[in-house]
Motif scaffolding. Sequence first.
Motif, PDB file in Angstrom:
ATOM      1  N   SER A  30       5.173 -10.507 -10.063  1.00  0.00           N
ATOM      2  CA  SER A  30       4.717  -9.126 -10.160  1.00  0.00           C
ATOM      3  C   SER A  30       3.952  -8.863 -11.454  1.00  0.00           C
ATOM      4  CB  SER A  30       5.897  -8.185 -10.043  1.00  0.00           C
ATOM      5  OG  SER A  30       6.816  -8.474 -11.060  1.00  0.00           O
ATOM      6  N   ILE A  64       3.482  -3.887   0.813  1.00  0.00           N
ATOM      7  CA  ILE A  64       4.680  -4.011   1.625  1.00  0.00           C
ATOM      8  C   ILE A  64       4.606  -3.014   2.771  1.00  0.00           C
ATOM      9  CG2 ILE A  64       7.129  -3.472   1.568  1.00  0.00           C
ATOM     10  CD1 ILE A  64       7.351  -4.868  -1.020  1.00  0.00           C
ATOM     11  N   ASP A  65       4.022  -1.890   2.498  1.00  0.00           N
ATOM     12  CA  ASP A  65       4.042  -0.813   3.465  1.00  0.00           C
ATOM     13  C   ASP A  65       2.613  -0.312   3.661  1.00  0.00           C
ATOM     14  OD1 ASP A  65       4.498   1.375   4.970  1.00  0.00           O
ATOM     15  OD2 ASP A  65       5.506   2.538   3.412  1.00  0.00           O
ATOM     16  N   ILE A  68       1.233   2.998   2.081  1.00  0.00           N
ATOM     17  CA  ILE A  68       0.746   3.090   0.708  1.00  0.00           C
ATOM     18  C   ILE A  68      -0.778   3.136   0.679  1.00  0.00           C
ATOM     19  CG2 ILE A  68       0.442   0.685   0.035  1.00  0.00           C
ATOM     20  CD1 ILE A  68       2.226   1.389  -2.392  1.00  0.00           C
ATOM     21  N   THR A  71      -1.458   7.023   1.818  1.00  0.00           N
ATOM     22  CA  THR A  71      -1.155   7.984   0.761  1.00  0.00           C
ATOM     23  C   THR A  71      -0.823   7.219  -0.506  1.00  0.00           C
ATOM     24  OG1 THR A  71       1.083   7.984   1.606  1.00  0.00           O
ATOM     25  CG2 THR A  71      -0.273   9.890   2.152  1.00  0.00           C
ATOM     26  N   PRO A  73       0.183   6.136  -4.119  1.00  0.00           N
ATOM     27  CA  PRO A  73       1.032   6.807  -5.107  1.00  0.00           C
ATOM     28  C   PRO A  73       0.194   7.280  -6.281  1.00  0.00           C
ATOM     29  CG  PRO A  73       1.317   4.434  -5.187  1.00  0.00           C
ATOM     30  CD  PRO A  73       0.416   4.702  -4.039  1.00  0.00           C
ATOM     31  N   ASP A  77      -0.251   8.035 -13.210  1.00  0.00           N
ATOM     32  CA  ASP A  77       0.947   7.995 -14.026  1.00  0.00           C
ATOM     33  C   ASP A  77       1.243   6.539 -14.370  1.00  0.00           C
ATOM     34  OD1 ASP A  77       3.523   7.853 -14.949  1.00  0.00           O
ATOM     35  OD2 ASP A  77       4.243   9.476 -13.666  1.00  0.00           O
ATOM     36  N   PHE A  79       3.680   5.022 -15.613  1.00  0.00           N
ATOM     37  CA  PHE A  79       5.008   4.548 -15.225  1.00  0.00           C
ATOM     38  C   PHE A  79       5.029   4.152 -13.746  1.00  0.00           C
ATOM     39  CE2 PHE A  79       9.364   5.694 -13.695  1.00  0.00           C
ATOM     40  CZ  PHE A  79      10.037   4.646 -14.305  1.00  0.00           C
ATOM     41  N   GLU A  82       2.903   1.070 -13.062  1.00  0.00           N
ATOM     42  CA  GLU A  82       3.490  -0.193 -13.481  1.00  0.00           C
ATOM     43  C   GLU A  82       4.526  -0.675 -12.465  1.00  0.00           C
ATOM     44  OE1 GLU A  82       4.983  -0.128 -17.455  1.00  0.00           O
ATOM     45  OE2 GLU A  82       5.444  -2.264 -17.434  1.00  0.00           O
ATOM     46  N   ILE A  83       5.241   0.263 -11.895  1.00  0.00           N
ATOM     47  CA  ILE A  83       6.279  -0.105 -10.923  1.00  0.00           C
ATOM     48  C   ILE A  83       5.666  -0.566  -9.613  1.00  0.00           C
ATOM     49  CG2 ILE A  83       8.043   0.903  -9.426  1.00  0.00           C
ATOM     50  CD1 ILE A  83       8.887   2.494 -11.980  1.00  0.00           C
ATOM     51  N   ILE A  84       4.662   0.173  -9.156  1.00  0.00           N
ATOM     52  CA  ILE A  84       4.054  -0.134  -7.860  1.00  0.00           C
ATOM     53  C   ILE A  84       3.424  -1.526  -7.882  1.00  0.00           C
ATOM     54  CG2 ILE A  84       2.201   0.541  -6.283  1.00  0.00           C
ATOM     55  CD1 ILE A  84       4.540   2.447  -6.165  1.00  0.00           C
ATOM     56  N   ALA A  85       2.794  -1.862  -9.001  1.00  0.00           N
ATOM     57  CA  ALA A  85       2.113  -3.151  -9.092  1.00  0.00           C
ATOM     58  C   ALA A  85       3.141  -4.270  -9.009  1.00  0.00           C
ATOM     59  CB  ALA A  85       1.346  -3.239 -10.395  1.00  0.00           C
ATOM     60  N   GLY A  86       2.971  -5.124  -8.024  1.00  0.00           N
ATOM     61  CA  GLY A  86       3.862  -6.265  -7.920  1.00  0.00           C
ATOM     62  C   GLY A  86       5.077  -6.001  -7.061  1.00  0.00           C
ATOM     63  N   ALA A  87       5.450  -4.735  -6.853  1.00  0.00           N
ATOM     64  CA  ALA A  87       6.625  -4.458  -6.042  1.00  0.00           C
ATOM     65  C   ALA A  87       6.190  -3.952  -4.671  1.00  0.00           C
ATOM     66  CB  ALA A  87       7.519  -3.448  -6.739  1.00  0.00           C
ATOM     67  N   SER A  88       5.498  -2.832  -4.648  1.00  0.00           N
ATOM     68  CA  SER A  88       5.013  -2.313  -3.372  1.00  0.00           C
ATOM     69  C   SER A  88       3.691  -2.972  -3.025  1.00  0.00           C
ATOM     70  CB  SER A  88       4.795  -0.808  -3.460  1.00  0.00           C
ATOM     71  OG  SER A  88       5.987  -0.172  -3.811  1.00  0.00           O
TER      72      SER A  88
ATOM     73  N   LYS B 172      11.016  -1.170  -9.872  1.00  0.00           N
ATOM     74  CA  LYS B 172      10.526  -2.220  -8.965  1.00  0.00           C
ATOM     75  C   LYS B 172      11.595  -2.562  -7.925  1.00  0.00           C
ATOM     76  CE  LYS B 172       7.169  -4.458 -12.027  1.00  0.00           C
ATOM     77  NZ  LYS B 172       5.931  -4.111 -11.306  1.00  0.00           N
ATOM     78  N   SER B 179      10.813   0.061   0.516  1.00  0.00           N
ATOM     79  CA  SER B 179       9.449  -0.343   0.846  1.00  0.00           C
ATOM     80  C   SER B 179       8.922   0.421   2.052  1.00  0.00           C
ATOM     81  CB  SER B 179       9.396  -1.834   1.103  1.00  0.00           C
ATOM     82  OG  SER B 179      10.238  -2.143   2.177  1.00  0.00           O
ATOM     83  N   LEU B 182       7.757   5.453   1.215  1.00  0.00           N
ATOM     84  CA  LEU B 182       7.062   5.672  -0.036  1.00  0.00           C
ATOM     85  C   LEU B 182       7.336   7.049  -0.625  1.00  0.00           C
ATOM     86  CD1 LEU B 182       5.043   3.958  -1.640  1.00  0.00           C
ATOM     87  CD2 LEU B 182       3.268   5.385  -0.683  1.00  0.00           C
TER      88      LEU B 182
END
Lengths: 549, 194
Positions: A30, A64-65, A68, A71, A73, A77, A79, A82-88, B172, B179, B182
Amino acid sequence: MSEFEPGRGKRLGMVVGGSLLDGMAVRLDSGDSVEDMAVGRYVVVEGRKKKFFGMITDVTLGTIDKQIEITPPDMADPFVAEIIAGASTFGTVHVAPMLTLGLDAVSILDGPQPVKTVPSHFSEVREASEEDVALVFGREDASHFYVGTPLDMETKVCLDLKRFGERSSGIFGKSGTGKTFLTRILLIGLVQKGAAANLIFDMHNEYGWEGSSEGEQTRTVKGLKQLFPAKVAVFTLDEESSRARKVLTDFTVQIGYDQVEPEDIEMLSELLRLSPRAMDAIGFLLKKFGSSRWLEAFLSIESTEERDELAESLGVYSSTLRALNMSLSRLRRLKFLVPRTVEDSVQMILGYLDRGQNVVLEFGRYSDLLAYVLVANILTRRIHSRYVDATERAMGDKNQQPRQLVITIEEAHKFLNPGVAKQTIFGTIAREMRKYNVTLLVVDQRPSEIDEEVMSQIGTRITCLLDNEKDIDAVLTGISGKNELRTVLAKLETKQQALVVGHAVPMPVVIRTRDYGSPESYRDLGFASAAELRRRADKDNDDLFGDRS
Amino acid sequence: MALRVGEVIESNTTGFIAQCYELHAAPAFGSLVRVSDGALSTYGLVYDVTTSSIDPGRRPIARGKDEEDEAAVFRNNPQLAKLFRTDFTCLVAGYGEAGRIYHFLPPAPPRVHAFVHICTLEEVADFSGSLDFLANLVAPGFPGPGDELAGAFLRLASRARADDGFLVRAGKELAVLLSGDLRRLNAILRRMKP
Ligand SMILES: Nc1ncnc2c1ncn2[C@@H]1O[C@H](COP(=O)(O)OP(=O)(O)O)[C@@H](O)[C@H]1O
Ligand SMILES: [Mg+2]
């Protein structure tokens, strides 16, 4: 499992799927941005029993979905971003596996092997380290020559020049991408390692004494003769031009009318705008005057009346002969073309080659295709026939065979297009492979115009940027992993980068061609300085002709 | 020292209810409590706090009309503190045994009357070393406001750990767990934002 370990490249991610045919899908960790990846970069997959070497051939974005994508995210922002990158969302790179290396002592000795399987699920993928690359592309030695570095690496990629010269090879790319520089570097390698004797048809006077580099400011770069004064002879078709450029030439080439055969003219039919009817007329001339006299006889006719008479006697339209005269009169302007020659140029070239010298033939101001195609064809045909004789006389005795000869031609498609490749000497050389110890080094910007069968015989292909689909297809015919390599090819930088595939490398590799033209580049090649060069030249002369003292 | 706040009055495998010793003195929503019960300590996340009359049949009446402030209501009616109780409900988030923390259910629920302590920041930091418990909070059957709880606890843990990367790692983890949803993910992320 740390990201960095000594001797190992940075961890990128892990294998999540794929096949031997389609390559492997590697999910990036990620933390890694797809923006740091580059197609053509070299990676190592650490399977359980084997290490796999491969190349990044594509980079894709995954989510993943699907929602995304509809819509997104709030990426403003930091924060959330940073979370979305690599996870979602995550990056996937596609890796074409190329070679394997066993991890035990025995297989390490055997060196890299072709891939026959893929690494297991979730195998770790890393950037190839300098050590990994050195393992695959070897080190410089008696036959390996350093041509460039993989993208973003310092390691040397070495070409096996013995294998390179054994079969015909090609250097392709659009205009201005670095073909001439690459060719010059390879020729230096061939001369330095003594891997083959070279005959270079130097259309733009770039290889013999000096060439030029068009950067921010134009500067000159050393040609072969400056580097290897005792191993290179410069022949010229245009003594005046050579002298004006202060090039010390060894011989001025002239070609007699008697050496021009109808085949040579046929090759030029397009350039001379010869109609089929005019070609037929040449046939009649040949019958009347014989193969060594026909051209001289025809060109020596000065008046129209005389020409019309000849037409009548041959049974062709007088308009046909007039047209033929118009076309062939362009040959009159070629000063090196003379009714009779004093010295036999082919004999001279062969003499130099026999003595282990390399010959660069400068075209001077005759830098148009007409002169180039004509001369290259005439000389090559006769040199080749001598090689055939010599090889056959040797009757398989390796020591008696003539030394491997590499003939460098530019604008190769003019000699090797499907229309002429079946008949011309260059087509023959390419097709008969290494039987007679003569191979081609073709330099071309339109590989799609080269006959397919000839192309399939080109063992090593070094390709700079090409943007025409057909050209890309042509250079990749018969190469496995073609689709992946296609992407790699289209993404090369516009200069000084090339994809090397084939006989002389263990696997396809994208290189940044080594620099040429700077003082350091000469030093890297083993030429210390001008003073050193002079000293070495003297010594070579002493070796050749005995000590003068 | 961890502060003792009450005693378990009802428990089952996945959760327990404790009564506070002092009215209105329940641990904060989303805080981590520890029930020490012999060799085993059970960790719970506070997700529901209730204050009600000890006699379910009797509803309190408003008494502050002539008082200056709220505190005066209790000062002038000392019996009130005995007529009401504050309970809090916890999710069992893991347990500790022999110096190790496990992020799954203990072999037995805490016993009734076992003492409940509010964990120190140090304990919170230790406990949040693994984020496995997050899955339970966002699982579909969770009885309380799981998303709110996740947000609240993660804010606390991030303070306890003084680790900038923690919230991102937790985010994460949630992004993977959620997942398929959203909107929910976004809602939690907004709640845990530093
Ligand atoms: N290996 C190299 N080292 C230094 N300069 C290079 C190299 N390759 C290409 N260049 C630069 O790019 C320019 C174009 O290269 P050139 O070989 O003449 O292209 P092409 O023959 O394909 O038209 C050169 O003039 C030079 O400035
Ligand atoms: Mg060029």
